[in-house]
Each structure stands twice: as C-alpha cells, then as structure tokens.
Design a protein around this motif. Structure first.
Motif, mmCIF file in Angstrom:
data_model
loop_
_atom_site.group_PDB
_atom_site.id
_atom_site.type_symbol
_atom_site.label_atom_id
_atom_site.label_comp_id
_atom_site.label_asym_id
_atom_site.label_seq_id
_atom_site.Cartn_x
_atom_site.Cartn_y
_atom_site.Cartn_z
ATOM 1 N N PRO A 12 36.103 29.538 44.774
ATOM 2 C CA PRO A 12 34.693 29.202 44.553
ATOM 3 C C PRO A 12 33.726 30.379 44.636
ATOM 4 N N ASP A 13 33.981 31.320 45.497
ATOM 5 C CA ASP A 13 33.051 32.434 45.667
ATOM 6 C C ASP A 13 33.537 33.716 45.011
ATOM 7 N N GLY A 14 34.506 33.632 44.105
ATOM 8 C CA GLY A 14 35.014 34.819 43.408
ATOM 9 C C GLY A 14 35.987 35.609 44.255
ATOM 10 N N PRO A 15 36.458 36.722 43.707
ATOM 11 C CA PRO A 15 37.440 37.518 44.413
ATOM 12 C C PRO A 15 36.886 38.192 45.647
ATOM 13 N N PRO A 16 37.739 38.369 46.678
ATOM 14 C CA PRO A 16 37.297 39.110 47.849
ATOM 15 C C PRO A 16 36.966 40.547 47.450
ATOM 16 N N GLU A 17 36.099 41.169 48.196
ATOM 17 C CA GLU A 17 35.732 42.554 47.886
ATOM 18 C C GLU A 17 36.941 43.458 47.874
ATOM 19 N N GLY A 18 36.964 44.379 46.920
ATOM 20 C CA GLY A 18 38.049 45.343 46.842
ATOM 21 C C GLY A 18 39.255 44.848 46.055
ATOM 22 N N THR A 19 39.210 43.622 45.526
ATOM 23 C CA THR A 19 40.320 43.128 44.719
ATOM 24 C C THR A 19 39.784 42.648 43.380
ATOM 25 N N GLN A 20 39.884 43.446 42.395
ATOM 26 C CA GLN A 20 39.414 43.102 41.057
ATOM 27 C C GLN A 20 40.598 42.804 40.174
ATOM 28 N N ASP A 21 40.369 41.987 39.127
ATOM 29 C CA ASP A 21 41.429 41.645 38.172
ATOM 30 C C ASP A 21 41.922 42.881 37.479
ATOM 31 N N ALA A 47 40.057 34.094 36.575
ATOM 32 C CA ALA A 47 40.701 33.338 35.506
ATOM 33 C C ALA A 47 42.057 33.927 35.110
ATOM 34 N N VAL A 48 42.150 35.231 35.086
ATOM 35 C CA VAL A 48 43.424 35.878 34.743
ATOM 36 C C VAL A 48 44.496 35.493 35.752
ATOM 37 N N TRP A 49 44.134 35.485 37.023
ATOM 38 C CA TRP A 49 45.108 35.155 38.067
ATOM 39 C C TRP A 49 45.429 33.668 38.078
ATOM 40 N N MET A 50 44.475 32.826 37.708
ATOM 41 C CA MET A 50 44.773 31.405 37.553
ATOM 42 C C MET A 50 45.857 31.221 36.492
ATOM 43 N N HIS A 51 45.716 31.923 35.381
ATOM 44 C CA HIS A 51 46.693 31.842 34.305
ATOM 45 C C HIS A 51 48.059 32.344 34.772
ATOM 46 N N ARG A 52 48.072 33.443 35.486
ATOM 47 C CA ARG A 52 49.353 33.991 35.967
ATOM 48 C C ARG A 52 50.028 33.056 36.958
ATOM 49 N N PRO A 95 54.675 40.310 45.724
ATOM 50 C CA PRO A 95 53.676 41.276 46.185
ATOM 51 C C PRO A 95 52.390 41.324 45.364
ATOM 52 N N THR A 96 52.451 41.019 44.087
ATOM 53 C CA THR A 96 51.241 41.075 43.268
ATOM 54 C C THR A 96 50.454 39.777 43.339
ATOM 55 N N LEU A 97 51.102 38.655 43.045
ATOM 56 C CA LEU A 97 50.399 37.376 43.047
ATOM 57 C C LEU A 97 49.771 37.052 44.394
ATOM 58 N N CYS A 98 50.455 37.360 45.477
ATOM 59 C CA CYS A 98 49.924 37.002 46.800
ATOM 60 C C CYS A 98 48.612 37.708 47.109
ATOM 61 N N ARG A 99 48.347 38.825 46.452
ATOM 62 C CA ARG A 99 47.096 39.546 46.687
ATOM 63 C C ARG A 99 45.900 38.874 46.010
ATOM 64 N N PHE A 100 46.169 38.041 44.994
ATOM 65 C CA PHE A 100 45.088 37.476 44.194
ATOM 66 C C PHE A 100 45.033 35.955 44.219
ATOM 67 N N GLY A 101 45.689 35.360 45.195
ATOM 68 C CA GLY A 101 45.637 33.917 45.359
ATOM 69 C C GLY A 101 46.245 33.530 46.684
ATOM 70 N N ARG A 102 45.844 32.368 47.176
ATOM 71 C CA ARG A 102 46.348 31.933 48.473
ATOM 72 C C ARG A 102 46.397 30.415 48.523
ATOM 73 N N ILE A 145 52.039 22.428 41.795
ATOM 74 C CA ILE A 145 51.040 23.345 42.338
ATOM 75 C C ILE A 145 49.796 23.232 41.479
ATOM 76 N N HIS A 146 48.676 23.015 42.124
ATOM 77 C CA HIS A 146 47.380 22.951 41.438
ATOM 78 C C HIS A 146 46.659 24.261 41.725
ATOM 79 N N VAL A 147 46.278 24.962 40.670
ATOM 80 C CA VAL A 147 45.602 26.250 40.828
ATOM 81 C C VAL A 147 44.151 26.094 40.415
ATOM 82 N N ALA A 148 43.260 26.536 41.275
ATOM 83 C CA ALA A 148 41.824 26.478 40.996
ATOM 84 C C ALA A 148 41.213 27.854 41.234
ATOM 85 N N LEU A 149 40.083 28.069 40.624
ATOM 86 C CA LEU A 149 39.352 29.315 40.800
ATOM 87 C C LEU A 149 38.722 29.336 42.182
#
Length: 80
Positions: free
Chosen positions: A71-80, A36-41, A13-20, A65-69
């Motif tokens: 490109p346009d930053g986090p979607p609105e309303g989802t901050q680290d 970057a924090v979510w890339m590390h996680r 439930p947590t990771l899926c909100r900050f990566g896809r 699994i290759h994790v990348a940042l």
C-alpha cells in the motif's frame, strides 16, 4: 510463523527482497510486493512458491498465493 522466518529460503534471494508474506488464511498466503514488476514476478513464481512452502511444511499448507501491491510503495533503498 516458521514461514515468515524461512521466507528468504522459500522465495529466494531476489524475490524475498521485494515482497513479504503478510497474512495466511484458509490455505491462502497473502504477499505484498513492492511494485507492479514484482507483483508480476511473484505471480509467475506462484506454483513454485506453493510447492516449496508445502515441501517445507511437510503437508499441503498453502493452495494459493494472493499477491497485492504494498500500500505505501517500496521501502526506501529498494527500487524495481
């Protein structure tokens, strides 16, 4: 396609909100993280994610699994 639909179950439930997942090629899943924090996680969770994906598929679908940042930053309303 099933992996994209089941991503919340695979990533949790947590990771899926900050990566896809964005692409799958040659047994490698490409994931974009919202910062970057979510890339590390995601990197830390990589072995467990590979195991869950393969268990869901019933065979070795993913070897890495290759994790990348994102490109346009986090979607609105989802901050680290």
């Amino acid at each position: 396609a099933q992996l994209w639909e089941k991503w919340p179950q695979v990533a949790g439930p947590t990771l899926c909100r900050f990566g896809r997942p964005v692409k799958f090629k040659k047994k490698k899943l490409y994931v974009e993280a919202d910062g970057a924090v979510w890339m590390h996680r995601y990197a830390y969770a990589r072995p467990a994610l590979v195991e869950r994906i393969n268990r869901l598929a019933g065979y070795e679908l993913v070897t890495d699994i290759h994790v990348a940042l994102r490109p346009d930053g986090p979607p609105e309303g989802t901050q680290d």
